[in-house]
Enzyme design. Structure first.
Site, PDB file in Angstrom:
ATOM      1  N   ARG A  13       0.816  -1.211   0.000  1.00 17.04           N
ATOM      2  CA  ARG A  13       0.000   0.000   0.000  1.00 17.04           C
ATOM      3  C   ARG A  13       0.852   1.265   0.000  1.00 17.04           C
ATOM      4  NH1 ARG A  13      -2.901  -0.191   4.999  1.00 17.04           N
ATOM      5  NH2 ARG A  13      -1.451   1.389   5.726  1.00 17.04           N
ATOM      6  N   LYS A  40      -7.917  10.142 -18.465  1.00 16.02           N
ATOM      7  CA  LYS A  40      -8.115  10.779 -19.762  1.00 16.02           C
ATOM      8  C   LYS A  40      -6.829  10.702 -20.599  1.00 16.02           C
ATOM      9  CE  LYS A  40     -12.134  11.649 -17.962  1.00 16.02           C
ATOM     10  NZ  LYS A  40     -12.516  12.813 -17.187  1.00 16.02           N
ATOM     11  N   TYR A  59     -15.950  20.565 -12.626  1.00 21.46           N
ATOM     12  CA  TYR A  59     -16.487  19.228 -12.888  1.00 21.46           C
ATOM     13  C   TYR A  59     -17.591  18.939 -11.856  1.00 21.46           C
ATOM     14  CZ  TYR A  59     -16.001  14.094 -13.420  1.00 21.46           C
ATOM     15  OH  TYR A  59     -16.201  12.750 -13.630  1.00 21.46           O
ATOM     16  N   ASP A  89      -7.750  21.518 -11.205  1.00 24.10           N
ATOM     17  CA  ASP A  89      -8.009  20.324 -12.007  1.00 24.10           C
ATOM     18  C   ASP A  89      -7.413  20.598 -13.381  1.00 24.10           C
ATOM     19  OD1 ASP A  89      -9.114  18.363 -13.693  1.00 24.10           O
ATOM     20  OD2 ASP A  89     -10.921  18.189 -12.468  1.00 24.10           O
TER      21      ASP A  89
HETATM   22  C1  LIG Z   1     -13.303  12.816 -15.936  1.00 22.93           C
HETATM   23  C2  LIG Z   1     -12.936  13.974 -15.115  1.00 22.93           C
HETATM   24  C3  LIG Z   1     -12.655  13.816 -13.755  1.00 22.93           C
HETATM   25  C4  LIG Z   1     -12.849  12.514 -13.032  1.00 22.93           C
HETATM   26  O1  LIG Z   1     -12.019  11.503 -13.456  1.00 22.93           O
HETATM   27  P1  LIG Z   1     -12.389   9.964 -13.259  1.00 22.93           P
HETATM   28  O2  LIG Z   1     -11.123   9.260 -13.531  1.00 22.93           O
HETATM   29  O3  LIG Z   1     -13.514   9.671 -14.193  1.00 22.93           O
HETATM   30  O4  LIG Z   1     -12.824   9.798 -11.816  1.00 22.93           O
HETATM   31  C5  LIG Z   1     -12.222  14.923 -13.063  1.00 22.93           C
HETATM   32  N1  LIG Z   1     -12.081  16.129 -13.653  1.00 22.93           N
HETATM   33  C6  LIG Z   1     -12.365  16.312 -14.948  1.00 22.93           C
HETATM   34  C7  LIG Z   1     -12.191  17.667 -15.541  1.00 22.93           C
HETATM   35  C8  LIG Z   1     -12.799  15.251 -15.724  1.00 22.93           C
HETATM   36  O5  LIG Z   1     -13.122  15.458 -16.997  1.00 22.93           O
END
Ligand SMILES: *Cc1c(COP(=O)(O)O)cnc(C)c1O
Length: 386
Positions: A53, A203, A106, A178
């Site tokens: 972990r 992403k 988001y 973010d």
């Molecule tokens: C998709 C997304 C997230 C969340 O990511 P996950 O891996 O789906 O939990 C956070 N911020 C933005 C801008 C996103 O597009």
């Protein structure tokens, strides 16, 4: 080291893995120590691998590469992007604190602040993404975090991150961003005043739509606290997923410019369509966020929004249902193109977002743009005839 070289050469430990180019997947919980002394002193002796972990060479590889990509002091990996967001926030607040969140964030970030942080006595309020240095007026004595996201989810409005960061720091608050949209490739938050840059690595880091992963990249001021507190939560990202994310990251330097180029071609084409009333892509010279984007970013990704001049769901469905190359589904950042309806007007509380027609969110993939344009052209035909 230049950007593309970093993506290839950081987070590797070939000499310690029999010459293998990629660090292998370590599946480990128990780590065995040869003597009692070494076991007893494992925390203080400087040995890196203590318990599954707490991290393995597989995990350290991706952490180090993300740290290098963003110019951070260190990175904490999480099992999803949303968990990177929540881990960053929860690690830096306590009961009685106040968090300022951009209205363009988001949607699940908003839910977490309202439903979870509120329940633990942390107040949150939302601000106009365009506020810039004006954020000062919204900072309270108990404001400990200013949350940014640029460009914003669904609306792609660009924030003045340096101005917001300067005001937040003057009040002693931590700035988080973010940074998923840029992939960490086209924007460097820590160089623009941000303390903690958060990624849905799901992403563009992963890049192949097959793994969930998050990363919290911290500067020196915030790293110890985030690392320690996230370990108290038992946070751990799984080894196979970490491996795939690091493999994805290796090709980011060729994927991102292609996403950018293809997206620019499609955005320009959409702008000239009579069915399209608005294109929200900061790389377009007439976009309201273009000036700041140009000042702070070195490129743009493949995700943007546009509005068609009808809200008639039959017409919109006729367009989307017949597409050959654009898929419909959540997430983005993979090699494939996507097109989905979105509703930014439902996701604002501090500001109003008005649209006349249907907003769509497009992710432009790595296909040949001619095929994508033909597909969209046929889609508009169906929309017009329905
Ligand atoms: C998709 C997304 C997230 C969340 O990511 P996950 O891996 O789906 O939990 C956070 N911020 C933005 C801008 C996103 O597009």
């Amino acid at each position: 080291m230049k950007e593309d070289t970093k993506l290839v050469h950081t987070g590797r430990d070939t000499a310690n893995h029999h010459g293998a180019v990629n660090t292998p997947v370590y599946h480990a919980s128990t780590i065995l120590f040869p003597t009692m002394e070494e076991y007893v002193n494992r925390q203080t002796s400087g040995v890196a691998v203590k318990y599954g972990r707490r991290g393995t060479p597989t995990i350290f590889g991706l952490e180090d590469a993300m740290t290098a990509l963003e110019g951070g002091a260190g990175t904490v990996l999480t099992p999803s992007g949303l968990q990177a967001i929540t881990m960053a926030l929860i690690s830096c607040v306590k009961a009685g604190d106040h968090v300022l969140v951009t209205d363009s964030t988001y949607a699940p970030t908003r839910n977490f602040c309202r439903e979870i942080l509120a329940g633990f006595g942390v107040e949150s309020s939302f601000y106009d993404p365009q506020i810039g240095a004006g954020i000062e007026a919204f900072i309270k004595p108990n404001t400990t975090v200013v949350w940014t996201e640029s460009p914003g989810s669904q609306t792609f409005d660009v924030q003045d991150i340096p101005a917001i960061s300067a005001a937040a720091h003057a009040a002693g608050a931590t700035v988080m961003m973010d940074n998923t949209w840029s992939g960490g490739y086209y924007f460097k938050p820590l160089e623009h005043g941000v303390d903690i840059s958060v990624h849905a690595a799901t992403k563009y880091v992963v890049g192949h739509s097959d793994v969930m992963m998050g990363a919290v990249v911290c500067n020196a001021r915030t790293l110890d606290q985030v690392k320690t507190r996230s370990s108290y939560f038992g946070n751990h990202a799984g080894p196979d997923d970490v491996y795939l994310a690091l493999r994805g990251l290796r090709t980011m330097g060729v994927r991102m410019p292609r996403h950018f180029e293809n997206a620019m071609t499609i955005a320009r084409w959409l702008q000239d369509r009579e069915e399209v009333t608005r294109v929200m892509y900061p790389a377009l010279p007439n976009d309201p966020g273009h000036t700041i984007w140009k000042r702070d970013f070195t490129g743009a990704s493949g995700l943007f929004g546009f509005v068609v001049n009808t809200g008639d769901q039959t017409k919109v469905a006729a367009m989307l249902d017949g597409l050959e190359f654009f898929g419909m589904g959540s997430s983005w950042g993979g090699y494939e193109s996507l097109l989905i309806p979105s509703a930014p007007e439902k996701n604002r509380t501090a500001t109003e977002w008005t649209v006349d027609g249907q907003t769509l969110r497009i992710h432009v993939g790595l296909e040949d743009p001619d095929d994508l344009l033909t597909d969209l052209d046929k889609g508009f035909d169906r929309l017009n005839k329905a």
